[in-house]
Design an enzyme around this catalytic site. Sequence first.
Site, PDB file in Angstrom:
ATOM      1  CD  GLU A  49      -2.819   1.093   0.093  1.00 33.22           C
ATOM      2  OE1 GLU A  49      -2.872   2.223  -0.352  1.00 33.22           O
ATOM      3  OE2 GLU A  49      -3.400   0.123  -0.358  1.00 33.22           O
ATOM      4  CB  SER A  50       1.774   3.643  -2.653  1.00 32.38           C
ATOM      5  OG  SER A  50       0.347   4.008  -2.910  1.00 32.38           O
ATOM      6  CB  CYS A  79       2.165  -3.429  -7.371  1.00 33.07           C
ATOM      7  SG  CYS A  79       0.385  -3.349  -7.624  1.00 33.07           S
ATOM      8  NE  ARG A 106      -2.251   5.087  -4.596  1.00 33.81           N
ATOM      9  CZ  ARG A 106      -2.784   5.364  -3.258  1.00 33.81           C
ATOM     10  NH1 ARG A 106      -3.117   6.478  -2.683  1.00 33.81           N
ATOM     11  NH2 ARG A 106      -3.172   4.193  -2.330  1.00 33.81           N
ATOM     12  CB  ILE A 132      -3.125  -7.311  -6.464  1.00 32.96           C
ATOM     13  CG1 ILE A 132      -2.836  -8.784  -6.774  1.00 32.96           C
ATOM     14  CG2 ILE A 132      -3.904  -7.192  -4.961  1.00 32.96           C
ATOM     15  CD1 ILE A 132      -2.040  -9.282  -5.479  1.00 32.96           C
ATOM     16  NE  ARG A 133      -6.222  -3.689  -2.530  1.00 27.42           N
ATOM     17  CZ  ARG A 133      -5.991  -4.883  -2.336  1.00 27.42           C
ATOM     18  NH1 ARG A 133      -7.021  -5.725  -2.643  1.00 27.42           N
ATOM     19  NH2 ARG A 133      -4.939  -5.179  -1.526  1.00 27.42           N
ATOM     20  CG  HIS A 168       1.849  -8.393  -7.227  1.00 28.16           C
ATOM     21  ND1 HIS A 168       2.450  -7.946  -6.002  1.00 28.16           N
ATOM     22  CD2 HIS A 168       1.125  -7.374  -7.556  1.00 28.16           C
ATOM     23  CE1 HIS A 168       1.696  -7.136  -5.432  1.00 28.16           C
ATOM     24  NE2 HIS A 168       0.835  -6.542  -6.452  1.00 28.16           N
ATOM     25  CD  GLU A 170       5.631  -9.936  -6.148  1.00 23.43           C
ATOM     26  OE1 GLU A 170       5.859  -9.561  -7.165  1.00 23.43           O
ATOM     27  OE2 GLU A 170       4.814  -9.362  -5.584  1.00 23.43           O
TER      28      GLU A 170
HETATM   29  N1  GLN Z   1      -3.498  -0.214  -4.710  1.00 20.58           N
HETATM   30  C1  GLN Z   1      -2.182   0.118  -4.020  1.00 20.58           C
HETATM   31  C2  GLN Z   1      -1.832   1.341  -3.890  1.00 20.58           C
HETATM   32  O1  GLN Z   1      -2.509   2.397  -4.193  1.00 20.58           O
HETATM   33  C3  GLN Z   1      -1.215  -0.857  -4.698  1.00 20.58           C
HETATM   34  C4  GLN Z   1      -1.364  -2.291  -4.858  1.00 20.58           C
HETATM   35  C5  GLN Z   1      -0.336  -3.107  -4.915  1.00 20.58           C
HETATM   36  O2  GLN Z   1       0.864  -2.839  -4.414  1.00 20.58           O
HETATM   37  N2  GLN Z   1      -0.727  -4.408  -4.996  1.00 20.58           N
HETATM   38  O3  GLN Z   1      -0.593   1.598  -3.266  1.00 20.58           O
END
Ligand code: GLN
Length: 195
Positions: A49-50, A79, A106, A132-133, A168, A170
């Site tokens: 989560e940034s 990500c 984002r 993922i998001r 991702h 990884e």
């Molecule tokens: N949605 C996250 C963000 O805005 C990033 C998601 C992720 O790293 N898988 O930071």
Amino acid sequence: MNPKIGVLALQGDFEAHRQAIKRAGGTAIEVRTAADLESVDGLIIPGGESTTMLKLLDAENLFEPLQNFGKHKPIFGTCAGAILLASEVTNPAQPSLGLLDLTVERNGYGRQIDSRIANIDLEGKPAEAVFIRAPIIRRVGAAAKVLARYLDAPVLIEQGRHMVATFHPELTKDDRIHRRFVEKVEAHANGESVR
Ligand code: GLN
């Protein structure tokens, strides 16, 4: 050589990166402090989560050391890591390291389709990409080399010594992308011109 690749281990998905670095022939080192940074040849900033990572970077006084590290050594952001490396972040705007000339939105795919596994083309061969998001890269600078796209947007980019993925790598068994980064770090540490 066995280049030393740091993985920023403040939050997020760092353990899977550690394993992928090892499979790709690098030595993986967890980075939590500015002193840790001094012992590595390159760095991966993982997903997570940034906004949380930004807070932790601030609390650990790591923002500036990371920015300085990136002025000389390769960083691969995946990500949330891609969001931290960009020069401009939207939806909403937030501070970033500005090490790559990129605009990143984002949560670009919206909430309804949070996560997915997509098939992408990676240099002529298929690859699975786990989103993922994920952010969407809305603009790339002239120096960016787009290595893969998904739904018309770049999802894997190389720019000078740095790399960025919005997915991702990884989380799959395909180690091509980590191998590329490990080789890049090795070349850079040997003084070859990857800038
Ligand atoms: N949605 C996250 C963000 O805005 C990033 C998601 C992720 O790293 N898988 O930071």
